[in-house]
Design a protein around this motif. Structure first.
Motif, PDB file in Angstrom:
ATOM      1  N   VAL A   1      42.841  48.695  24.491  1.00 54.73           N
ATOM      2  CA  VAL A   1      42.973  48.247  23.109  1.00 54.73           C
ATOM      3  C   VAL A   1      43.369  49.450  22.260  1.00 54.73           C
ATOM      4  O   VAL A   1      42.749  50.512  22.356  1.00 54.73           O
ATOM      5  CB  VAL A   1      41.634  47.675  22.576  1.00 54.73           C
ATOM      6  CG1 VAL A   1      41.780  47.212  21.138  1.00 54.73           C
ATOM      7  CG2 VAL A   1      41.132  46.551  23.471  1.00 54.73           C
ATOM      8  N   VAL A   2      44.395  49.280  21.429  1.00 51.67           N
ATOM      9  CA  VAL A   2      44.811  50.337  20.505  1.00 51.67           C
ATOM     10  C   VAL A   2      44.766  49.777  19.091  1.00 51.67           C
ATOM     11  O   VAL A   2      45.403  48.763  18.798  1.00 51.67           O
ATOM     12  CB  VAL A   2      46.231  50.850  20.815  1.00 51.67           C
ATOM     13  CG1 VAL A   2      46.645  51.911  19.800  1.00 51.67           C
ATOM     14  CG2 VAL A   2      46.301  51.405  22.228  1.00 51.67           C
ATOM     15  N   LEU A   3      43.992  50.439  18.243  1.00 55.57           N
ATOM     16  CA  LEU A   3      43.836  50.004  16.857  1.00 55.57           C
ATOM     17  C   LEU A   3      44.374  51.079  15.915  1.00 55.57           C
ATOM     18  O   LEU A   3      44.086  52.263  16.108  1.00 55.57           O
ATOM     19  CB  LEU A   3      42.364  49.744  16.546  1.00 55.57           C
ATOM     20  CG  LEU A   3      41.666  48.695  17.428  1.00 55.57           C
ATOM     21  CD1 LEU A   3      40.187  48.617  17.070  1.00 55.57           C
ATOM     22  CD2 LEU A   3      42.336  47.350  17.276  1.00 55.57           C
ATOM     23  N   PRO A   4      45.116  50.674  14.893  1.00 55.97           N
ATOM     24  CA  PRO A   4      45.625  51.661  13.932  1.00 55.97           C
ATOM     25  C   PRO A   4      44.496  52.180  13.045  1.00 55.97           C
ATOM     26  O   PRO A   4      43.551  51.451  12.734  1.00 55.97           O
ATOM     27  CB  PRO A   4      46.644  50.862  13.115  1.00 55.97           C
ATOM     28  CG  PRO A   4      46.170  49.450  13.206  1.00 55.97           C
ATOM     29  CD  PRO A   4      45.512  49.311  14.555  1.00 55.97           C
TER      30      PRO A   4
ATOM     31  N   ALA B   1      45.939  56.532  15.630  1.00 57.24           N
ATOM     32  CA  ALA B   1      45.434  55.272  16.175  1.00 57.24           C
ATOM     33  C   ALA B   1      44.257  55.584  17.080  1.00 57.24           C
ATOM     34  O   ALA B   1      44.035  56.737  17.468  1.00 57.24           O
ATOM     35  CB  ALA B   1      46.524  54.535  16.942  1.00 57.24           C
ATOM     36  N   GLU B   2      43.515  54.543  17.414  1.00 57.20           N
ATOM     37  CA  GLU B   2      42.315  54.659  18.225  1.00 57.20           C
ATOM     38  C   GLU B   2      42.508  53.896  19.531  1.00 57.20           C
ATOM     39  O   GLU B   2      42.849  52.715  19.515  1.00 57.20           O
ATOM     40  CB  GLU B   2      41.146  54.048  17.443  1.00 57.20           C
ATOM     41  CG  GLU B   2      39.802  54.462  17.873  1.00 57.20           C
ATOM     42  CD  GLU B   2      39.459  55.892  17.522  1.00 57.20           C
ATOM     43  OE1 GLU B   2      38.723  56.505  18.313  1.00 57.20           O
ATOM     44  OE2 GLU B   2      39.901  56.408  16.482  1.00 57.20           O
TER      45      GLU B   2
ATOM     46  N   ASN C   1      48.361  41.600  18.937  1.00 53.88           N
ATOM     47  CA  ASN C   1      49.073  42.414  19.934  1.00 53.88           C
ATOM     48  C   ASN C   1      48.543  43.840  20.020  1.00 53.88           C
ATOM     49  O   ASN C   1      49.312  44.789  20.176  1.00 53.88           O
ATOM     50  CB  ASN C   1      50.588  42.415  19.673  1.00 53.88           C
ATOM     51  CG  ASN C   1      51.193  41.066  19.927  1.00 53.88           C
ATOM     52  OD1 ASN C   1      50.903  40.431  20.940  1.00 53.88           O
ATOM     53  ND2 ASN C   1      52.020  40.611  19.008  1.00 53.88           N
ATOM     54  N   ARG C   2      47.229  43.981  19.963  1.00 58.31           N
ATOM     55  CA  ARG C   2      46.571  45.288  20.080  1.00 58.31           C
ATOM     56  C   ARG C   2      45.981  45.509  21.468  1.00 58.31           C
ATOM     57  O   ARG C   2      45.478  46.581  21.759  1.00 58.31           O
ATOM     58  CB  ARG C   2      45.452  45.415  19.040  1.00 58.31           C
ATOM     59  CG  ARG C   2      45.892  45.221  17.618  1.00 58.31           C
ATOM     60  CD  ARG C   2      46.605  46.418  17.125  1.00 58.31           C
ATOM     61  NE  ARG C   2      47.055  46.224  15.762  1.00 58.31           N
ATOM     62  CZ  ARG C   2      48.092  46.849  15.262  1.00 58.31           C
ATOM     63  NH1 ARG C   2      48.773  47.694  16.009  1.00 58.31           N
ATOM     64  NH2 ARG C   2      48.459  46.655  14.031  1.00 58.31           N
ATOM     65  N   VAL C   3      46.020  44.479  22.320  1.00 59.55           N
ATOM     66  CA  VAL C   3      45.407  44.542  23.641  1.00 59.55           C
ATOM     67  C   VAL C   3      46.507  44.475  24.699  1.00 59.55           C
ATOM     68  O   VAL C   3      47.365  43.592  24.653  1.00 59.55           O
ATOM     69  CB  VAL C   3      44.408  43.383  23.849  1.00 59.55           C
ATOM     70  CG1 VAL C   3      43.751  43.475  25.224  1.00 59.55           C
ATOM     71  CG2 VAL C   3      43.341  43.388  22.746  1.00 59.55           C
TER      72      VAL C   3
ATOM     73  N   ARG D   1      56.060  54.895  19.646  1.00 56.73           N
ATOM     74  CA  ARG D   1      57.121  54.012  19.132  1.00 56.73           C
ATOM     75  C   ARG D   1      56.760  53.431  17.771  1.00 56.73           C
ATOM     76  O   ARG D   1      57.638  53.071  16.996  1.00 56.73           O
ATOM     77  CB  ARG D   1      57.399  52.881  20.121  1.00 56.73           C
ATOM     78  CG  ARG D   1      58.155  53.317  21.363  1.00 56.73           C
ATOM     79  CD  ARG D   1      58.645  52.139  22.199  1.00 56.73           C
ATOM     80  NE  ARG D   1      57.605  51.202  22.579  1.00 56.73           N
ATOM     81  CZ  ARG D   1      56.827  51.324  23.648  1.00 56.73           C
ATOM     82  NH1 ARG D   1      56.969  52.355  24.463  1.00 56.73           N
ATOM     83  NH2 ARG D   1      55.904  50.412  23.910  1.00 56.73           N
ATOM     84  N   GLN D   2      55.476  53.328  17.470  1.00 63.52           N
ATOM     85  CA  GLN D   2      55.035  52.778  16.191  1.00 63.52           C
ATOM     86  C   GLN D   2      54.839  53.863  15.133  1.00 63.52           C
ATOM     87  O   GLN D   2      54.313  53.592  14.062  1.00 63.52           O
ATOM     88  CB  GLN D   2      53.753  51.979  16.391  1.00 63.52           C
ATOM     89  CG  GLN D   2      53.971  50.745  17.234  1.00 63.52           C
ATOM     90  CD  GLN D   2      52.683  49.999  17.506  1.00 63.52           C
ATOM     91  OE1 GLN D   2      51.727  50.069  16.747  1.00 63.52           O
ATOM     92  NE2 GLN D   2      52.651  49.269  18.604  1.00 63.52           N
TER      93      GLN D   2
END
Length: 152
Positions: A70-73, A79-80, A54-56, A109-110
């Motif tokens: 795309v968000v990556l921790p 995050a990136e 669930n990163r996309v 939110r995360q």
């Protein structure tokens, strides 16, 4: 002109190939990316694991995929924004901005405090308009880029 209605949702695994195709079309449509992508076609890669995790996030217009991000921790509280692609036929309809705003809200939110992105030189003005602050220039596989950050 009628406002484009954009719906953003998590990607699903069955969209993997369509999203990579969109990434390739968007990259080749950008004169600043075309030559680099043609010389390194394997650079167009969206790991299926990122979709499963669930990163996309997919942007839809009229139930059709118009873009994705795309968000990556990172290992810290940041995050990136690791990918942002909009179908060339849908450029200048607010889809990229809607995806950035969605990713910023999702990161907030995360518990993420800062969202980073590495952008090609031609993408810099877009990220500045989205409220990112410019950082250092870096060398990437496909050429020069700039780091940006946004406090979320």
């Amino acid at each position: 002109m009628k406002e484009t209605q954009i719906h953003i949702r998590p990607a699903i695994p069955s969209e993997h190939g369509s999203l990579e195709d969109l990434q390739l079309r968007a990259s080749l449509a950008n004169p600043g990316d075309r030559e680099a992508i043609q010389s390194a076609p394997d650079a167009v890669d969206l790991p299926l694991a990122q979709i499963i995790d669930n990163r996309v996030f997919v942007a839809e217009v009229n139930a059709a995929i118009a873009g994705f991000a795309v968000v990556l921790p990172n290992d810290d509280a940041s995050a990136e924004l690791d990918g942002l692609f909009v179908d060339p036929d849908m450029w200048r309809h607010g889809i990229g901005r809607a995806l950035v705003d969605y990713c910023v809200d999702s990161a907030r939110r995360q518990g993420v405090s800062v969202l980073h992105v590495t952008g090609n030189p031609h993408a810099g003005s877009f990220y500045l308009r989205c409220g990112f602050e410019p950082g250092d220039e870096v060398r990437m596989r496909l050429g020069a880029a700039r780091r940006f950050r946004k406090i979320v």
